[in-house]
Motif scaffolding. Structure first.
Motif: not given
Length: 359
Positions: A236-239, A280-281, A286-291
């Motif tokens: 889901t988060f690549g690549p 990415c971690s 949680m803090e950036e991508v999903w938001t």
């Protein structure tokens, strides 16, 4: 520019909505949290400096939008009932998936009668690598019809998995599921066709009741197979990976030597990560991508509300997505309940050490 006065209903996954909306003060005014009054809900309200409402009757009359981030009726929750009540109060609703097709049709009917907008949220379709995959698939589809599609996903995220698949295909006009393999490990295997294209679904269908949103072996991994190669959303988060189809011309063997000149297509690498990609971690996810993905959904909803964009096609796609998802869930059956789950950690550095030791 008018801000949408917005409330969030639900304080678990709703925290991503609270964070997303609080970051975009240009387009949204976060006005409150609707929740049951748990300690978690009180912490959320305090952290974001907003009022905590124990029900929608206490909401101010000037609320524009409600983000309903609660389990829907099909999952045994009351999210759909709450969405309907909000719309009857004249509030636009963005509701988290999944939603049963009958409930979805009823929600759209209620929205029309109440002269408001309704939309299901799907943050996964807004993720950067998913968008990259769907764009590449659409371009390849214009050149060649896929010969085969493979979809691997967890049951908990099968609804957005269908939405990703629909976006990658452009549209789905007909589908059928013809066979299934169950009770042979943690994955249920379904096969059928989507617009006459053979497709196989491999679905992890196990749930740990004490922590149902965890312990999935994967979220999504989708491959479109063409005569020219294979396009894969690895996770889901690549690549996103492109594997050209291997082809060795018989003429190359006629020369009696494996070295020499080769056609240009054989100078292509056997696997390419498309576009810029850097893992990415999970913390950053949680803090950036999903938001950011949640904010994309909210901004899309804002376009419907303020710019009165025609969303009839979107509504039809959502209903079709729900219908396909509903049929798949019926075929895969009830999830197997598992016990004694615990989170296991193996780092990439540990595996790299194994490789280095072997060299």
């Amino acid at each position: 520019m008018r801000k949408l006065k917005t409330v969030v209903c639900g304080s678990t996954f709703g925290q991503f909505y609270l964070e997303a909306l609080s970051r975009d003060k240009e387009h949204f005014e976060l006005c409150g949290l609707v929740a049951g009054g748990s300690e978690r809900s009180e912490k959320c309200a305090e952290n974001y400096g907003i009022k905590l409402y124990n029900g929608i009757r206490a909401l101010p009359e000037d609320i524009d939008l409600a983000c309903v981030v609660l389990r829907s009726n099909v999952l045994g929750g009351k999210g759909t009932e709450l969405a309907v009540e909000l719309m009857k109060k004249g509030i636009h609703v963005l509701q988290e998936h999944p939603i049963h097709p009958k409930d979805l049709i009823f929600c759209y009917r209620t929205a029309k009668e109440s002269k408001v907008f309704f939309k299901t949220g799907n943050l996964y379709a807004n993720l950067p690598e998913v968008k990259k995959f769907t764009r590449c698939a659409q371009e390849l589809n214009r050149r060649q019809k896929p010969a085969y599609i493979n979809v691997r996903m967890a049951a908990q995220v099968s609804y957005p998995g269908i939405e990703i698949l629909m976006q990658a295909m452009g549209s789905i006009h007909k589908w059928s599921l013809k066979s299934s393999v169950k009770d042979n490990g943690p994955f249920v295997i379904l096969s059928g066709t989507l617009d006459d294209i053979p497709v196989t679904f491999e679905i992890h269908n196990e749930i740990y009741p004490q922590d149902p949103d965890n312990h999935m072996y994967l979220l999504h991994s989708i491959s479109f197979v063409y005569k020219s190669g294979r396009l894969t959303l690895e996770d889901t988060f690549g690549p996103v990976i492109w594997n050209p189809r291997m082809h060795v011309s018989t003429e190359l063997y006629e020369r009696g030597k494996v070295t020499g000149s080769f056609p240009e297509y054989m100078k292509e690498v056997s696997a390419s990560v498309l576009g810029e990609f850097e893992g990415c971690s999970f913390q950053r996810l949680m803090e950036e991508v999903w938001t950011q993905a949640v904010l994309g959904d909210a901004l899309s909803m804002r376009g419907f509300v303020l710019e009165e964009e025609n969303y009839a096609c979107k509504a039809q796609r959502e209903i079709m997505c729900s219908q396909i998802w509903n049929e798949i869930t019926k075929d895969m059956g009830y999830a197997k309940m598992i016990e004694n789950c615990r989170h296991c950690v193996v780092t990439a550095k540990e595996l790299e050490a194994v490789i280095e030791a072997a060299e």
